[in-house]
Write a protein that holds these residues in place. Sequence first.
Motif, PDB file in Angstrom:
ATOM      1  N   THR A  23      38.677  46.083  45.032  1.00 14.04           N
ATOM      2  CA  THR A  23      39.339  45.670  46.235  1.00 14.04           C
ATOM      3  C   THR A  23      40.788  45.901  46.034  1.00 14.04           C
ATOM      4  O   THR A  23      41.028  45.057  44.915  1.00 14.04           O
ATOM      5  CB  THR A  23      39.506  44.117  46.335  1.00 14.04           C
ATOM      6  N   SER A  24      41.427  46.096  47.193  1.00 11.79           N
ATOM      7  CA  SER A  24      42.897  45.336  47.391  1.00 11.79           C
ATOM      8  C   SER A  24      43.313  45.029  47.405  1.00 11.79           C
ATOM      9  O   SER A  24      42.591  44.925  48.651  1.00 11.79           O
ATOM     10  CB  SER A  24      43.946  46.703  47.431  1.00 11.79           C
ATOM     11  N   TYR A  25      44.264  44.140  47.408  1.00 15.30           N
ATOM     12  CA  TYR A  25      45.193  43.032  48.392  1.00 15.30           C
ATOM     13  C   TYR A  25      46.520  42.831  48.284  1.00 15.30           C
ATOM     14  O   TYR A  25      47.004  43.288  47.225  1.00 15.30           O
ATOM     15  CB  TYR A  25      44.441  41.684  47.441  1.00 15.30           C
ATOM     16  N   ASP A  39      46.687  42.784  53.607  1.00 20.89           N
ATOM     17  CA  ASP A  39      45.262  43.567  53.596  1.00 20.89           C
ATOM     18  C   ASP A  39      44.503  43.118  52.666  1.00 20.89           C
ATOM     19  O   ASP A  39      45.121  43.092  51.755  1.00 20.89           O
ATOM     20  CB  ASP A  39      46.249  44.576  54.803  1.00 20.89           C
ATOM     21  N   SER A  40      43.142  43.351  53.597  1.00 18.61           N
ATOM     22  CA  SER A  40      42.510  43.569  51.971  1.00 18.61           C
ATOM     23  C   SER A  40      41.793  44.883  52.271  1.00 18.61           C
ATOM     24  O   SER A  40      41.095  45.116  53.612  1.00 18.61           O
ATOM     25  CB  SER A  40      41.427  41.998  52.434  1.00 18.61           C
ATOM     26  N   ASN A  69      50.651  44.987  44.872  1.00 15.06           N
ATOM     27  CA  ASN A  69      48.851  44.655  44.881  1.00 15.06           C
ATOM     28  C   ASN A  69      48.855  44.758  43.842  1.00 15.06           C
ATOM     29  O   ASN A  69      49.518  44.425  43.056  1.00 15.06           O
ATOM     30  CB  ASN A  69      49.262  46.886  44.671  1.00 15.06           C
ATOM     31  N   LYS A  71      45.058  44.367  42.633  1.00 20.28           N
ATOM     32  CA  LYS A  71      43.289  45.228  42.719  1.00 20.28           C
ATOM     33  C   LYS A  71      42.814  44.095  41.610  1.00 20.28           C
ATOM     34  O   LYS A  71      42.834  44.326  40.430  1.00 20.28           O
ATOM     35  CB  LYS A  71      43.627  46.795  41.857  1.00 20.28           C
TER      36      LYS A  71
END
Length: 73
Positions: A23-25, A39-40, A69, A71
Amino acid sequence: MDSVCFFEDFKFNKKLHNEYQFTSYVYMLDKKTGEVTFDSIPHLTGKSKLNKYVLIYCFDDYSDKKIINIKVF
Protein backbone atom coordinates in the motif's frame (compact mmCIF):
# COMPACT_ATOMS: atom_id res chain seq x y z
CA MET A 1 8.73 -2.99 10.74
CA ASP A 2 12.10 -3.11 9.03
CA SER A 3 13.01 -0.22 6.76
CA VAL A 4 14.15 -0.57 3.16
CA CYS A 5 16.48 1.99 1.55
CA PHE A 6 15.45 3.00 -1.95
CA PHE A 7 18.93 2.92 -3.51
CA GLU A 8 21.05 0.97 -1.02
CA ASP A 9 18.62 -1.98 -1.03
CA PHE A 10 17.62 -1.52 -4.66
CA LYS A 11 17.52 -5.21 -5.64
CA PHE A 12 15.46 -6.07 -2.54
CA ASN A 13 13.28 -3.00 -3.13
CA LYS A 14 12.61 -4.16 -6.70
CA LYS A 15 11.79 -7.69 -5.49
CA LEU A 16 9.28 -6.33 -2.97
CA HIS A 17 7.57 -4.25 -5.68
CA ASN A 18 7.43 -7.16 -8.13
CA GLU A 19 6.49 -10.03 -5.84
CA TYR A 20 4.37 -8.68 -2.99
CA GLN A 21 1.30 -6.59 -2.41
CA PHE A 22 1.84 -3.18 -0.87
CA THR A 23 0.00 0.00 0.00
CA SER A 24 1.29 3.44 -0.92
CA TYR A 25 0.47 6.37 1.33
CA VAL A 26 1.09 9.64 -0.52
CA TYR A 27 1.26 13.05 1.13
CA MET A 28 1.49 16.00 -1.26
CA LEU A 29 2.27 19.55 -0.15
CA ASP A 30 1.33 22.43 -2.43
CA LYS A 31 4.15 24.91 -1.81
CA LYS A 32 2.09 27.90 -2.93
CA THR A 33 -1.00 27.32 -0.80
CA GLY A 34 0.43 25.17 2.02
CA GLU A 35 -2.38 22.66 1.45
CA VAL A 36 -1.58 19.02 2.16
CA THR A 37 -3.46 16.21 0.46
CA PHE A 38 -3.33 12.50 1.25
CA ASP A 39 -4.08 9.40 -0.76
CA SER A 40 -3.86 5.69 0.02
CA ILE A 41 -3.29 3.43 -2.96
CA PRO A 42 -3.40 -0.38 -2.69
CA HIS A 43 -1.18 -2.30 -5.12
CA LEU A 44 -2.66 -5.78 -5.14
CA THR A 45 -0.43 -7.41 -7.71
CA GLY A 46 1.88 -10.01 -6.25
CA LYS A 47 1.53 -13.03 -4.08
CA SER A 48 0.92 -11.85 -0.55
CA LYS A 49 1.18 -8.88 1.76
CA LEU A 50 3.98 -9.14 4.30
CA ASN A 51 3.23 -6.17 6.61
CA LYS A 52 6.91 -6.33 7.49
CA TYR A 53 8.78 -3.65 5.51
CA VAL A 54 8.42 0.08 5.05
CA LEU A 55 9.96 2.29 2.37
CA ILE A 56 9.79 6.07 2.82
CA TYR A 57 11.05 8.53 0.26
CA CYS A 58 10.54 12.22 -0.36
CA PHE A 59 11.04 14.29 -3.45
CA ASP A 60 10.58 17.81 -4.70
CA ASP A 61 9.51 17.94 -8.33
CA TYR A 62 10.97 21.45 -8.66
CA SER A 63 7.57 22.92 -9.31
CA ASP A 64 4.84 23.63 -6.80
CA LYS A 65 4.74 20.30 -4.96
CA LYS A 66 6.70 18.29 -2.44
CA ILE A 67 5.76 14.64 -2.09
CA ILE A 68 6.27 12.04 0.63
CA ASN A 69 5.66 8.41 -0.32
CA ILE A 70 5.35 5.70 2.30
CA LYS A 71 5.04 2.13 1.06
CA VAL A 72 4.19 -0.75 3.35
CA PHE A 73 5.01 -4.24 2.11
